[in-house]
Structures are given as C-alpha cells and as structure tokens.
Scaffold this motif. Structure first.
Motif, PDB file in Angstrom:
ATOM      1  N   THR A 269       0.828  -1.208   0.000  1.00  0.00           N
ATOM      2  CA  THR A 269       0.000   0.000   0.000  1.00  0.00           C
ATOM      3  C   THR A 269       0.859   1.254   0.000  1.00  0.00           C
ATOM      4  O   THR A 269       0.566   2.233  -0.699  1.00  0.00           O
ATOM      5  CB  THR A 269      -0.942   0.000   1.218  1.00  0.00           C
ATOM      6  N   THR A 270       1.941   1.236   0.772  1.00  0.00           N
ATOM      7  CA  THR A 270       2.859   2.381   0.812  1.00  0.00           C
ATOM      8  C   THR A 270       3.495   2.611  -0.552  1.00  0.00           C
ATOM      9  O   THR A 270       3.601   3.750  -1.017  1.00  0.00           O
ATOM     10  CB  THR A 270       3.959   2.134   1.867  1.00  0.00           C
ATOM     11  N   ILE A 271       3.911   1.524  -1.216  1.00  0.00           N
ATOM     12  CA  ILE A 271       4.520   1.646  -2.546  1.00  0.00           C
ATOM     13  C   ILE A 271       3.498   2.170  -3.554  1.00  0.00           C
ATOM     14  O   ILE A 271       3.822   3.002  -4.413  1.00  0.00           O
ATOM     15  CB  ILE A 271       5.090   0.292  -2.997  1.00  0.00           C
ATOM     16  N   GLU A 272       2.265   1.705  -3.455  1.00  0.00           N
ATOM     17  CA  GLU A 272       1.216   2.186  -4.355  1.00  0.00           C
ATOM     18  C   GLU A 272       1.022   3.695  -4.216  1.00  0.00           C
ATOM     19  O   GLU A 272       0.862   4.410  -5.215  1.00  0.00           O
ATOM     20  CB  GLU A 272      -0.101   1.464  -4.059  1.00  0.00           C
ATOM     21  N   PHE A 275       3.849   5.592  -5.904  1.00  0.00           N
ATOM     22  CA  PHE A 275       3.765   5.576  -7.366  1.00  0.00           C
ATOM     23  C   PHE A 275       2.438   6.136  -7.874  1.00  0.00           C
ATOM     24  O   PHE A 275       2.194   6.129  -9.077  1.00  0.00           O
ATOM     25  CB  PHE A 275       3.940   4.145  -7.883  1.00  0.00           C
ATOM     26  N   SER A 276       1.582   6.578  -6.928  1.00  0.00           N
ATOM     27  CA  SER A 276       0.230   7.045  -7.300  1.00  0.00           C
ATOM     28  C   SER A 276      -0.459   6.001  -8.163  1.00  0.00           C
ATOM     29  O   SER A 276      -1.012   6.290  -9.234  1.00  0.00           O
ATOM     30  CB  SER A 276       0.311   8.385  -8.046  1.00  0.00           C
ATOM     31  N   ALA A 277      -0.418   4.767  -7.703  1.00  0.00           N
ATOM     32  CA  ALA A 277      -0.928   3.644  -8.480  1.00  0.00           C
ATOM     33  C   ALA A 277      -1.859   2.794  -7.633  1.00  0.00           C
ATOM     34  O   ALA A 277      -1.856   2.857  -6.398  1.00  0.00           O
ATOM     35  CB  ALA A 277       0.230   2.793  -8.998  1.00  0.00           C
ATOM     36  N   GLY A 278      -2.648   1.982  -8.322  1.00  0.00           N
ATOM     37  CA  GLY A 278      -3.441   0.955  -7.674  1.00  0.00           C
ATOM     38  C   GLY A 278      -2.767  -0.385  -7.879  1.00  0.00           C
ATOM     39  O   GLY A 278      -1.762  -0.482  -8.596  1.00  0.00           O
ATOM     40  N   LEU A 283       2.639  -2.523 -11.179  1.00  0.00           N
ATOM     41  CA  LEU A 283       3.795  -3.099 -11.876  1.00  0.00           C
ATOM     42  C   LEU A 283       4.116  -2.313 -13.147  1.00  0.00           C
ATOM     43  O   LEU A 283       5.292  -2.108 -13.473  1.00  0.00           O
ATOM     44  CB  LEU A 283       3.530  -4.567 -12.215  1.00  0.00           C
ATOM     45  N   HIS A 284       3.079  -1.866 -13.857  1.00  0.00           N
ATOM     46  CA  HIS A 284       3.314  -1.078 -15.076  1.00  0.00           C
ATOM     47  C   HIS A 284       4.035   0.226 -14.726  1.00  0.00           C
ATOM     48  O   HIS A 284       5.014   0.601 -15.399  1.00  0.00           O
ATOM     49  CB  HIS A 284       1.984  -0.777 -15.755  1.00  0.00           C
TER      50      HIS A 284
END
Length: 423
Positions: A269-272, A275-278, A283-284
C-alpha cells in the motif's frame, strides 16, 4: 516411570498439577548448571516431529526446554529467575502452559499437514522433510507418486503451488475435523488411508484432517493439533525452489501467515501511494519508473566518464609541466567533493607512470587522502610512518596508498609534513 502425556488426552489443557518424581542437575556445554525436573504427568509437549517444545512454568519457574529420552520427559527449568524454592522429589507442582506459543505450534503444524496432504493429492508429492523455523516453515516435496487424478509430474511450477495453496485453504474454510488416533500396532494403523508409509511398529499416533473416506491429510504424527481445520486460519506459500532432487516449499500458517500478509500488504500500500498507483497498474508504473531510472543512470555514467577523462587530461598536463619545471617537480594536489573515491582511484592509477613526485587526490566529504607515485617514493611507507601523527589510519604499496583522517584540517597538515620530509 513413564510420564503420562496429558497433551495427548486434551491439547487444550492449559494448567494441571503433577508430582515430581526426580530432579537432576547437569553441567551444560556452556558450563552452566541445568536443572531438569521429571513429573508423573505433564501438559508440556517435548520437542519432536519438527515441532518445538511447549513453554510455560512449573511452580512459577520458567520452562526453557522440554525433551524426551527413553520414554521419559525432561523439563529444564530456570531456577535463577526467582528466589522460590526449587521443586523437590515428591512435591506436587502446578504446571502452566504458554497458550499463545502452544496454539501457534498447533496452527503451524496442522497447516503443514493440510498443505502436505494437498501436494500429495494434487501432485503425487511426498513430504520428505519438514522444518518449523522462526521466519517461515518449509517442506521438501518429492514427486514420486501419481496424483489423485492419475497424472504424474516432474516439477512444481508456481501455478501448481498456487492451486495446491487454494485447495489447502478450502480445506480450512470447510472446517474439517482434525482427529488424533493412537494405536498399539502397525496393523491397526495401516487400515487408515495414510499418505506416507509408517516408520515404526508400535505406539503409533495418526492425525487425520477430515473423514477417513476422503481426508485432506492422514499421516503419523506425534505433534499437537487443533480439533478442527478452521482453527488454522489460513496458509500462504511464499516460494518454491528445487532442492536436492525435490522441491522446497516456503510457507506459513495461522496467525503468523496473517501477520506476515498484513505486513506485506502495508508495504504494498505504501509503494502504491508513492507511485500514485493501484494494485492493477502498480507493476506497469514500476517498470516505467525503472526504465526512466536506467536512462538517467546511463546518462550520468557518460557524464561522469567525460568529467573523469577531462580531469585525467588536466592532471596529465599539470604533471608534465611540473616535471619540466626549472625549479624541479613538485607535489600535485587536487580536491574533490563530487567524484567518488573509486573514481579518484581510477584517475590516479591511470597516471602512475607519469608522476614525477607525488600526486595527492583529496576526497573532502570522507576526509580521505589518496597518494600516488611512480614507485620511487613509497606511498605505503609514508602513510604507515606518518599518518598516525594526525590520528590517521590507512596503508598501501609503493605506487598507491590511502589515508583517512578524523578532520579535514589534518589532511593539509599531513601533506605539508610529507612535502617538507621529501625536500
């Protein structure tokens, strides 16, 4: 006298009383005295079957080890942790179990049974090794039989492991009963649908998960297990790798699996967020950022290479000028706060044959001095004999040496000392 094993009768018994039948003191390998207590009955499971022993107290004394030898169970207690009187022969004592530790072992061990049973059913894999570590558990699966469907396999892929994991968790969700049966002889035990041949002939304990007609697992085991599969909670496989002709499966079960899953989800969740990602596009976006970082690293590499080439050429010209000077060659000094020490080493080494006296390259941020010469002046000897005067340390050889100082000012003083010393 054989100790009565109360944990066989009721794995949920947390407290009991017992009579002390013997107390022995031994000197351990570390020189410390061990106090061993033998009881007429015990709720403490001894180390065995890949499972660690129970923990708890006997009359308030911490139980630090429990093991079995010649049908007798030995309880090692820490007599230095309290001023209470050590139990003596004939005393009636109170046994108190560390239930969290016991239930943790029950969840993990039963989880191993279910997962091993599913590898056997789905892949024809036989568990040939089991280890219950602090960070994870492992089982070594040998693909030596046909699966329940009649298929044969020569490897365990990650997709196969995920399918087995799902089947194991489905057995947990079904909350199948876990039944422990004790047999006096091999003949009685072999009537059950065992996934593994028996290794002994008497005093056999069989643990079955589910019905004997279609069990999730059925195997001989002396460990402690919950009364139903649902109490295992969950099973999570982390990794599968080849190992000595078998496949080693890394996994966890119970509260530990949940806690580790929770920790990993928090990290994800922190990495998401970073990266402002879900989850779907993380991964993309990670790959896109990795490509950008690679391009930046390549650009920086070429920039640094160009800077080092320019710096090397600049030094080469200065060294040549010093060598042809009417006043004779002098020491050349350069200070750096951008290039790394390894870069300076490469610059200096490429110039060794062109240094008439000494070349000093100073790495300012680390208070490090690199000395280079053509070998006629022994750089290593200069550092060894003089750096300690200014609290420096280091070493080297004839052509190159390194000296590190606690303060930047000491470097200039040290270089001045060498300059005067070599006149």
């Amino acid at each position: 006298m054989k100790t009565k094993r109360l944990f066989r009768e009721d794995v949920y018994m947390k407290e009991a009383t017992a009579k002390v039948i013997d107390v022995v003191t031994l000197e351990g390998k570390d020189g410390k005295i061990k106090t061993l207590v033998m009881l007429d009955q015990t709720i403490f499971f001894p180390t065995g079957g890949g499972q660690s022993c129970d923990q708890g107290t006997i009359n308030g004394f911490p139980v630090v080890d429990v093991y079995e030898k010649e049908d007798e169970i030995f309880h090692e207690i820490d007599v230095l942790s309290t001023s209470d009187k050590c139990p003596a022969i004939g005393d009636e004592v109170t046994l108190s179990l560390d239930w969290n530790h016991r239930f943790d072992n029950m969840q993990r061990h039963c989880g191993e049974h279910i997962l091993s049973g599913m590898f056997y059913r789905e892949c024809g894999g036989v568990n040939r090794g089991f280890h219950m570590g602090e960070e994870y558990m492992t089982i070594d699966i040998s693909l030596e039989e046909k699966s329940a469907s009649g298929a044969e396999f020569d490897k365990i892929t990650w997709e196969m492991a995920e399918q087995v994991e799902l089947c194991a968790n489905e057995a947990i969700w079904a909350n199948a009963p876990v039944i422990t049966r004790h047999f006096d002889s091999r003949e009685e035990a072999e009537n059950l649908p065992l996934r593994k041949a028996l290794a002994f002939d008497e005093d056999i304990t069989i643990v079955s998960v589910g019905s004997t007609e279609n069990p999730s697992d059925c195997v001989a085991c002396c460990g402690t297990h919950p009364s139903s599969a649902g109490q295992v909670g969950m099973i999570k496989i982390y990794k599968v790798e080849p190992n000595k002709g078998m496949f080693r499966v890394y996994f966890e079960a119970g509260r530990r699996a949940f806690t580790q899953y929770q920790t990993k989800l928090d990290v994800l969740t922190t990495i998401e967020k970073k990266f402002s990602a879900g989850t779907d596009d993380l991964l993309h976006k990670y790959d896109a950022q990795a490509d950008k970082n690679k391009a930046v690293r390549e650009e920086l590499y070429h920039i640094k290479k160009h800077v080092m080439e320019q710096e090397t050429e600049s030094l080469r010209l200065e060294l040549a000028s010093s060598e042809s000077s009417e006043d004779g060659p002098k020491n050349i000094i350069r200070y750096y706060d951008i290039l790394a020490i390894e870069d300076l080493l490469n610059v200096g080494r490429s110039l060794i044959g062109q240094i008439p006296r000494l070349l000093f390259l100073v790495h300012k941020s680390s208070h490090t001095l690199l000395l280079f010469s053509n070998g006629q002046i022994d750089c290593g000897k200069l550092v060894k004999e003089n750096a300690e005067i200014y609290s420096g340390k280091g070493g080297g050889n004839n052509e190159y040496a390194r000296a590190i100082f606690p303060k930047a000012d000491y470097i200039d003083t040290f270089m001045d000392l060498l300059d005067k010393h070599l006149r």
